[in-house]
Scaffold this motif. Sequence first.
Motif, mmCIF file in Angstrom:
data_model
loop_
_atom_site.group_PDB
_atom_site.id
_atom_site.type_symbol
_atom_site.label_atom_id
_atom_site.label_comp_id
_atom_site.label_asym_id
_atom_site.label_seq_id
_atom_site.Cartn_x
_atom_site.Cartn_y
_atom_site.Cartn_z
ATOM 1 N N LEU A 111 0.820 -1.217 0.000
ATOM 2 C CA LEU A 111 0.000 0.000 0.000
ATOM 3 C C LEU A 111 0.846 1.255 0.000
ATOM 4 O O LEU A 111 0.343 2.349 -0.212
ATOM 5 N N SER A 112 2.159 1.109 0.280
ATOM 6 C CA SER A 112 3.001 2.289 0.428
ATOM 7 C C SER A 112 3.847 2.519 -0.805
ATOM 8 O O SER A 112 4.518 1.620 -1.295
ATOM 9 N N SER A 113 3.816 3.761 -1.273
ATOM 10 C CA SER A 113 4.678 4.128 -2.407
ATOM 11 C C SER A 113 6.073 4.471 -1.947
ATOM 12 O O SER A 113 6.956 4.772 -2.744
ATOM 13 N N TYR A 114 6.289 4.444 -0.611
ATOM 14 C CA TYR A 114 7.576 4.837 -0.052
ATOM 15 C C TYR A 114 8.438 3.640 0.342
ATOM 16 O O TYR A 114 9.498 3.812 0.936
ATOM 17 N N ALA A 115 7.954 2.396 0.061
ATOM 18 C CA ALA A 115 8.685 1.217 0.540
ATOM 19 C C ALA A 115 10.108 1.171 0.009
ATOM 20 O O ALA A 115 11.065 0.866 0.745
ATOM 21 N N ASN A 120 17.910 -0.003 18.786
ATOM 22 C CA ASN A 120 16.981 -0.403 17.737
ATOM 23 C C ASN A 120 16.588 0.810 16.912
ATOM 24 O O ASN A 120 16.205 1.841 17.454
ATOM 25 N N MET A 121 16.716 0.655 15.601
ATOM 26 C CA MET A 121 16.322 1.727 14.693
ATOM 27 C C MET A 121 15.351 1.153 13.670
ATOM 28 O O MET A 121 15.554 0.042 13.166
ATOM 29 N N GLY A 122 14.285 1.883 13.396
ATOM 30 C CA GLY A 122 13.298 1.413 12.436
ATOM 31 C C GLY A 122 12.967 2.462 11.399
ATOM 32 O O GLY A 122 12.911 3.657 11.704
ATOM 33 N N VAL A 123 12.766 2.009 10.159
ATOM 34 C CA VAL A 123 12.367 2.901 9.065
ATOM 35 C C VAL A 123 11.030 2.405 8.533
ATOM 36 O O VAL A 123 10.918 1.261 8.087
ATOM 37 N N ALA A 124 10.014 3.244 8.629
ATOM 38 C CA ALA A 124 8.664 2.860 8.212
ATOM 39 C C ALA A 124 8.260 3.642 6.973
ATOM 40 O O ALA A 124 8.404 4.864 6.939
ATOM 41 N N PRO A 125 7.739 2.957 5.945
ATOM 42 C CA PRO A 125 7.352 3.652 4.713
ATOM 43 C C PRO A 125 6.044 4.417 4.822
ATOM 44 O O PRO A 125 5.641 5.076 3.879
#
Length: 704
Positions: A568-572, A596-601
Amino acid sequence: MSRSKLVIIGNGMAGVKCVEEIIALEPDTYEIVIYGNEPRPNYNRIMLSKVLQGEHSLQDIIINDWTWYAEHHIRLCTGETVHRIDTRGKYIETESGLKETYDVLILATGSSPFIPPIPGIDKERVMSFRTIDDCTRMSDYSKTYRKAAVIGGGLLGLEAARGLLHLGMEAVVVHNAPYIMNRQLDQKAATMLQEELEGQGMSFLLNRNTQKITGRSQAQGLLFTDGSKLEAQVVIVAVGIRPNVDLARRSGIATNRAIMVDDYMRTSVPDIYAVGECAEHRGISYGLVAPLYEQGKVLARTLCGQETPEYKGSIPYSQLKVSGVDVFSAGEISGEGMQTAIQHLDGIQGTYKKVLMQAGKVRGAILFGDTTEGTALLGLVQRGADVAELAPREGAPDPAEMAAAALPAQETVCACNNVTKAAIMKAIQEQGLETADQVKEQTKASGSCGGCRPMVAALLKHTHNLKNNGGTGVVATPDKPAPMPVCSCTALGHAELKEILADIVVLETVLPDISLILQKLGWGSELGCSVCRPVIHYYLQVSGGTMVVREIEAHSEVQVRWDDQNPLSSYARDAGSLAAQLRTNWIGAAMPSPLNMGVAPGPGSLVSALVQDIGLLASPAGWEIYAGGHAEHPVKQGGLIGVAETEVQAATLASACLQWYRQTAWYDEPLWAWTERLGFMSIRETLLDDQLQKELAATLQADI
């Protein structure tokens, strides 16, 4: 390959400082030509009062002699006044008829004394105090005349009056305000200064406005608006300066009070820049040397094509000697909502300290008689620090050395010559320096205005004590609860241990084996224990130390998560790219605690950016960067640090946050606990300083 021609109009401190920076960065980029209207090389105008007072000769205050220009292939045209700039033809013309083409032009025309429209101001023996020639004239007058009046009770007027006293003249300072140096001092500090100067023979007439200068063709005295008179055969006018903008204005360059420039010192005309007292940045033109040097560095990097933080303005401050008395003033000393945070008066020692606050933040400071805390207080004012940071300095033994010890290693001590605490301590240690004069000779610290000399002396003492006492430094502030020891091997807490190790790193080119360091620290165990060894290794590493026996046992685990499965994400794809970049950039970095580092689209991602130590969330505006969250019980949501438009900016802000955590956290302190200890708003304000943000991100890369 031919070099571009860089022409500088003005051979003063600001323009030549910019040239020095260019030579240091890219010595072969430009053919450099400098035009100056005085018949001599670059000299330190701040030191003119010392020449007048007999402490220095002209040669002593020369910054760059003729040889320096020749060595760097700079063509210096002295005694030439430029009166025209052809911005289309890209050439300048002097009053004597010389023409010079340019590719890049810097206007460093400085300022001139402001001459108020007082009747009689053009009489003989009425003069300003601005150049070496003015010193010579005043010296010549002193051989014939005895009574002098100085109009203006600011720094320049007081220094001129002190010089006149040295020449054997009577000096009366006339000021239109209730107390002297009213722009830098409060009434108490000004009164203390006035009493000191009166003890030296100076006289004062305050709250007096000059109506006219009496005499036929030569000055005979002053007539005031209240009808009173003062006899004076020589009148010195020192009421301020006026930026030299006529050349720019005639040439079609935008001016206001001074030459208008942007954050990179660019004027309204392409390839023409302005720097120093003649430049107006965001509505302000500065007359102090430190801001002018800051401008010069930004301009030099701009002209050399190197990335540089924008010049965003400067906190005005003065750290100097007024007729032998140490005085410091920084930031705002009056205004709406301003309150006194600290005020101390020592009548026996003749010292005074006042720190001002507004809405709980440090906004200004005044020191009189003892200015060793000046640099540290300036840092608090510049950061808008919480007033709570003032508390540890109060009631401490040996305040000079305590202030020196508390100063961060990379803090600038000498703003005039950009010399840091670390550079001074390193020079003292490596070259065996024993006196403040030797430090000045080797590092240039205190070599200009001399205001930082007390701090230089304190650092000299601090450095020697560190070596003599096995690296333990000065005694900790009393009446404070003892910190929790790092382990059973020592009584030192994390804060004190980290500070001591940072000072050891400054002093040692290559650190000895850890057992020797432990011996210096008076450790209870020869090799330490499983608790303290990784702590010591970590603090040494983040301070820049290189071990002979390198056994880094600090945490290096950085878990990077991202969601590239969200259809659903265009940022993936962008999220995966950014996560991979950060993972590459951060791998191998020693951490205080696993991270812990996280990147969410986007919203609805399998990875939640809000419950990570550092989280990045894609949004229509770019990237939102969060810090201080954790997913363990009890779950804690991170706070928003800032928003970045591009991946590069997001990576820079996230890396800056990580590096600030590495530099300021205790070992084994999770990032969420670190944010609670330092305060989230304080961390956020630090990281949103563009210049510091870039420096932190660059430091992280250099450390890995």
